[in-house]
Design an enzyme around this catalytic site. Sequence first.
Site, PDB file in Angstrom:
ATOM      1  N   ASN A  95     -16.959 -27.737  19.391  1.00 39.67           N
ATOM      2  CA  ASN A  95     -18.057 -27.189  18.608  1.00 39.67           C
ATOM      3  C   ASN A  95     -18.904 -26.238  19.445  1.00 39.67           C
ATOM      4  OD1 ASN A  95     -18.476 -27.830  15.793  1.00 39.67           O
ATOM      5  ND2 ASN A  95     -18.498 -29.976  16.374  1.00 39.67           N
ATOM      6  N   ARG A 115      -6.566 -29.784  13.520  1.00 41.40           N
ATOM      7  CA  ARG A 115      -7.053 -28.584  12.843  1.00 41.40           C
ATOM      8  C   ARG A 115      -8.095 -27.869  13.698  1.00 41.40           C
ATOM      9  NH1 ARG A 115     -12.265 -29.226  11.149  1.00 41.40           N
ATOM     10  NH2 ARG A 115     -13.011 -31.289  10.525  1.00 41.40           N
ATOM     11  N   ASN A 162     -11.739 -26.098  14.346  1.00 42.29           N
ATOM     12  CA  ASN A 162     -13.042 -26.631  13.945  1.00 42.29           C
ATOM     13  C   ASN A 162     -14.209 -25.659  14.091  1.00 42.29           C
ATOM     14  OD1 ASN A 162     -14.452 -29.071  12.987  1.00 42.29           O
ATOM     15  ND2 ASN A 162     -15.571 -28.844  14.913  1.00 42.29           N
ATOM     16  N   ASP A 208     -23.647 -30.291  17.408  1.00 41.63           N
ATOM     17  CA  ASP A 208     -22.641 -29.603  16.593  1.00 41.63           C
ATOM     18  C   ASP A 208     -22.705 -28.109  16.911  1.00 41.63           C
ATOM     19  OD1 ASP A 208     -20.894 -28.800  14.459  1.00 41.63           O
ATOM     20  OD2 ASP A 208     -21.469 -30.554  13.308  1.00 41.63           O
TER      21      ASP A 208
END
Length: 283
Positions: A145, A97, A99, A195
Amino acid sequence: MTTAQQVTEVVTDHGEGPFWDAAAGRLLVVDMLAGAVVAVVPGGDVSRYEVGGVAAAVRAREAGGYVLATERGFQLFQADFTPDGPPITAFDDPAIRMNDGGCDPQGRFYCGTMAYAATPGAGVLYRLDPDLTVQKVLTGVTISNGIQWPADGRHVCYNDTPTGRVDRYAFDPEAGTFGARETLAAIDPAQGQPDGMALDAEGGIWVALWGGGAIHRYASDGTLTERIAVPARQTTACTFDGGTTLFITTSRDGLGNAAESGAGAVFAVDVGVEGARPYAFAG
């Protein structure tokens, strides 16, 4: 150490990808795995747009409306989040998927992937061009990220979360491709994993620490200059409001009863430096 303050109720399960929607004067946040975009007017209303599937990252379009990275591709939306055209497929592997993502100064939208099982090296960074074609930019990524372009336009900051590094790549602005990589900062695993990120007008890089309940600011040479505590350990991403307020998203995904009371809420802190101008999608 400064502590960010909670400024909303719990509005997401897995809050991610905050983006300041300057035209509407509101913060957009994705509730990623619930397939929703949450709009927060500071001090005011909270609205929720159910777009279905996975809502990985959202950005404004130069012509109005939005672009969203979906589970396995992209979707254009009008200003009211009704679809504007058909879905744009990037790949078809159900184990993978989208992100996180962002736009470069030329108006191209990048979003990277991860395996649902976080399989090492299974992810790819994709680029959606203004003509709505999709290209691969990086392969061998694990959890893509935090992608941002410093003011020089010839470098790009990027996080592959499990590496524990904040990386800076040479960037070709004409081709939209990445070149040589250097490590800007290495983060002690005890402090969390890198992140989402935001940039400020002085070249500072603000990095959310998943599992660390914090935001780190690094100078352009990689020196750690500030640490912001966040009362939710699954700190996911951050963005500026066009001024000096840094908004921070958090997640309660997978925590169950162990989640902090504010996990899934938005937090904010005035950091005393203005954010860099975000870029819109040119398509």
